[in-house]
Design a protein around this motif. Structure first.
Motif, PDB file in Angstrom:
ATOM      1  N   ARG A 247      -3.822   7.589   1.030  1.00  0.00           N
ATOM      2  CA  ARG A 247      -3.254   7.826  -0.389  1.00  0.00           C
ATOM      3  C   ARG A 247      -4.031   9.168  -1.046  1.00  0.00           C
ATOM      4  O   ARG A 247      -5.477   9.286  -0.915  1.00  0.00           O
ATOM      5  CB  ARG A 247      -3.733   6.868  -1.430  1.00  0.00           C
ATOM      6  CG  ARG A 247      -2.849   7.186  -2.776  1.00  0.00           C
ATOM      7  CD  ARG A 247      -3.274   5.871  -3.807  1.00  0.00           C
ATOM      8  NE  ARG A 247      -4.701   5.841  -4.147  1.00  0.00           N
ATOM      9  CZ  ARG A 247      -5.643   5.096  -3.917  1.00  0.00           C
ATOM     10  NH1 ARG A 247      -5.429   4.014  -3.330  1.00  0.00           N
ATOM     11  NH2 ARG A 247      -6.750   5.179  -4.330  1.00  0.00           N
TER      12      ARG A 247
ATOM     13  N   ILE B 198      -4.008   2.604  -9.958  1.00  0.00           N
ATOM     14  CA  ILE B 198      -3.663   3.843  -9.527  1.00  0.00           C
ATOM     15  C   ILE B 198      -2.987   4.235 -10.553  1.00  0.00           C
ATOM     16  O   ILE B 198      -2.977   5.762 -10.777  1.00  0.00           O
ATOM     17  CB  ILE B 198      -2.602   3.510  -8.359  1.00  0.00           C
ATOM     18  CG1 ILE B 198      -3.415   2.794  -7.417  1.00  0.00           C
ATOM     19  CG2 ILE B 198      -2.120   4.860  -7.815  1.00  0.00           C
ATOM     20  CD1 ILE B 198      -4.631   3.501  -6.896  1.00  0.00           C
TER      21      ILE B 198
ATOM     22  N   ARG C 175       0.850  -1.235  -0.054  1.00  0.00           N
ATOM     23  CA  ARG C 175      -0.035  -0.002   0.033  1.00  0.00           C
ATOM     24  C   ARG C 175       0.925   1.321  -0.187  1.00  0.00           C
ATOM     25  O   ARG C 175       0.684   2.223  -0.710  1.00  0.00           O
ATOM     26  CB  ARG C 175      -0.883   0.034   1.171  1.00  0.00           C
ATOM     27  CG  ARG C 175      -2.023  -1.210   1.286  1.00  0.00           C
ATOM     28  CD  ARG C 175      -2.891  -0.858   0.061  1.00  0.00           C
ATOM     29  NE  ARG C 175      -4.086  -1.613  -0.088  1.00  0.00           N
ATOM     30  CZ  ARG C 175      -5.038  -1.467  -0.904  1.00  0.00           C
ATOM     31  NH1 ARG C 175      -4.814  -0.604  -2.011  1.00  0.00           N
ATOM     32  NH2 ARG C 175      -6.107  -2.035  -0.853  1.00  0.00           N
TER      33      ARG C 175
ATOM     34  N   GLU D  30       2.943  -0.017  -7.801  1.00  0.00           N
ATOM     35  CA  GLU D  30       1.591   0.196  -7.365  1.00  0.00           C
ATOM     36  C   GLU D  30       0.611  -0.787  -8.294  1.00  0.00           C
ATOM     37  O   GLU D  30       1.083  -1.462  -8.977  1.00  0.00           O
ATOM     38  CB  GLU D  30       1.428   1.718  -7.843  1.00  0.00           C
ATOM     39  CG  GLU D  30       1.773   1.936  -9.191  1.00  0.00           C
ATOM     40  CD  GLU D  30       1.455   3.403  -9.492  1.00  0.00           C
ATOM     41  OE1 GLU D  30       1.264   4.310  -8.494  1.00  0.00           O
ATOM     42  OE2 GLU D  30       1.721   3.917 -10.520  1.00  0.00           O
ATOM     43  N   SER D  31      -0.612  -0.759  -7.832  1.00  0.00           N
ATOM     44  CA  SER D  31      -1.548  -1.343  -8.580  1.00  0.00           C
ATOM     45  C   SER D  31      -1.918  -0.822  -9.928  1.00  0.00           C
ATOM     46  O   SER D  31      -1.505   0.422 -10.200  1.00  0.00           O
ATOM     47  CB  SER D  31      -2.829  -1.571  -7.899  1.00  0.00           C
ATOM     48  OG  SER D  31      -3.611  -0.098  -7.813  1.00  0.00           O
TER      49      SER D  31
ATOM     50  N   GLU E  66       2.262   2.737  -3.166  1.00  0.00           N
ATOM     51  CA  GLU E  66       1.280   3.573  -4.297  1.00  0.00           C
ATOM     52  C   GLU E  66       1.661   4.948  -4.058  1.00  0.00           C
ATOM     53  O   GLU E  66       1.971   5.493  -3.189  1.00  0.00           O
ATOM     54  CB  GLU E  66      -0.136   3.205  -3.928  1.00  0.00           C
ATOM     55  CG  GLU E  66      -0.288   1.619  -4.027  1.00  0.00           C
ATOM     56  CD  GLU E  66      -1.920   1.454  -3.577  1.00  0.00           C
ATOM     57  OE1 GLU E  66      -2.307   2.004  -2.792  1.00  0.00           O
ATOM     58  OE2 GLU E  66      -2.296   0.111  -3.788  1.00  0.00           O
TER      59      GLU E  66
END
Length: 367
Positions: free
Chosen positions: A128, A231, A107, A227-228, A110
């Protein structure tokens, strides 16, 4: 004394912190610690000075105080025999810490994410930034886990205060890659052991697969250390200047990912969700009771969402939201044309958002 520390202090505690506590809490001289460790006294002195200089960090200071109270008190020394500590308990605690560290560090990788810690609070939160001075909470962290991350120097705080904000360090990014590899290796080993014990008459191993060594097997990249994919897409703009994915769509994907991670918790760390992938003729939305024993509620929510999306949309949602595969890899896996994955992913997230809204409306009517 240092031999005893291996039995009484958790395995995650850095070596320097162990020696610092041995010196400050038990009064061992630096020369004695150096003699036990088999190194020069100046090395121990540098380690102790470095830990002492970090006590201005509230998480580091709290971690050292907690370790001193739990593992260096007189009661601990008298009442905790070394033989009474079970190896499987230590291994379970270490695996639990690694799982929590992996969750939090991912997390924090990100863009715009920080770990916020308030004074006298038992929990910390990862938030975030979403632009326009807004923020979204992405994780809740027990303060003891946050203290461990700070003591290991995986997170750093530039300006401690009443509310301290921590970001992931370069050491934390390196540790994240190592943790991901270890989790994947454990999951692969457990799956292989389960497959070797189970009967698989409908999927016999080919001679080519038998001849290929375990080290030559292709690895599936399930996690992104940066990051995913959601994002990254949320930062992009369409031709009208609007975000390609708005916050509601990102939240829908994060909700699916959260349920997916909850469903992984259980006797089997990794469950086989590949029956939801339609490419290659594996599409089936039936109930696979033999795939794992994670949280049944979370698993049911994931299966319900993927089933509602249907073939194609469920593929890209599973790969990008849950496995965190990049869009290019997902396109190649599914046989799609280049740059088409982001369009399909946005459609899947729109459908996923509607699915959660319908479920919330049903629950409201039932309630």
């Amino acid at each position: 004394m240092e031999n005893n520390m291996a039995f009484t202090i958790p395995a995650w505690v850095p070596e320097g912190a162990q020696r610092y506590l041995a010196h400050t809490e038990t009064g061992q001289s630096i020369r004695d610690i150096a003699r036990s460790a088999g190194c020069h006294a100046s090395t121990i002195l540098r380690q102790i000075r470095r830990i002492e200089s970090r006590r201005d960090d509230p998480l580091v200071d709290a971690a050292l105080q907690s370790l001193a109270a739990e593992h260096f008190s007189e009661n601990t020394a008298k009442d905790e025999p070394l033989s009474g500590i079970r190896g499987d308990d230590i291994a379970a605690a270490e695996e639990e810490f690694e799982r929590e560290a992996l969750r939090v560090l991912r997390r924090l990788c990100e863009t715009g994410s920080v770990l916020a810690v308030a004074e006298d609070m038992d929990k910390a939160v990862v938030v975030r930034g979403t632009g326009d001075q807004g923020s979204t909470r992405t994780a809740v962290v027990d303060c003891r886990v946050a203290q461990a991350l700070a003591l290991k120097d995986w997170i750093v705080c530039d300006n401690p205060g009443r509310i301290s904000r921590y970001r992931i360090s370069s050491a934390g990014r390196t540790a994240l890659g190592q943790l991901m590899a270890e989790v994947e290796n454990r999951a692969r080993t457990r799956n292989e052991l389960g497959m070797s014990e189970a009967q698989t008459p409908f999927q016999p191993m080919t001679a080519k697969a038998q001849a290929r060594g375990a080290g030559d097997r292709p690895r599936r990249i399930r996690y992104s250390a940066a990051e995913s994919p959601l994002i990254g897409l949320a930062r992009r703009r369409d031709r009208d200047g609007k975000p390609f994915l708005d916050e509601t769509l990102v939240s829908a994907g994060e909700r699916l990912r959260e349920d997916f991670e909850l469903a992984q918790v259980g006797p089997k760390l990794a469950q086989n969700w590949d029956h939801f992938l339609t490419a290659g003729g594996r599409g089936s939305f039936g109930n696979h009771s033999g795939d794992g024993c994670g949280s049944s509620d979370a698993r049911n929510r994931v299966e319900s969402a993927l089933s509602d999306l249907g073939p194609g949309l469920s593929d890209v949602a599973l790969l990008c939201c849950c496995y965190l595969e990049g869009l290019e890899l997902a396109e190649k896996r599914m046989g799609w044309s280049a740059r088409s994955g982001k369009i399909v992913l946005r459609i899947a997230l729109q459908r996923l958002k509607r699915h959660y809204e319908e479920k919330a409306e049903q629950n409201r009517l039932i309630g």
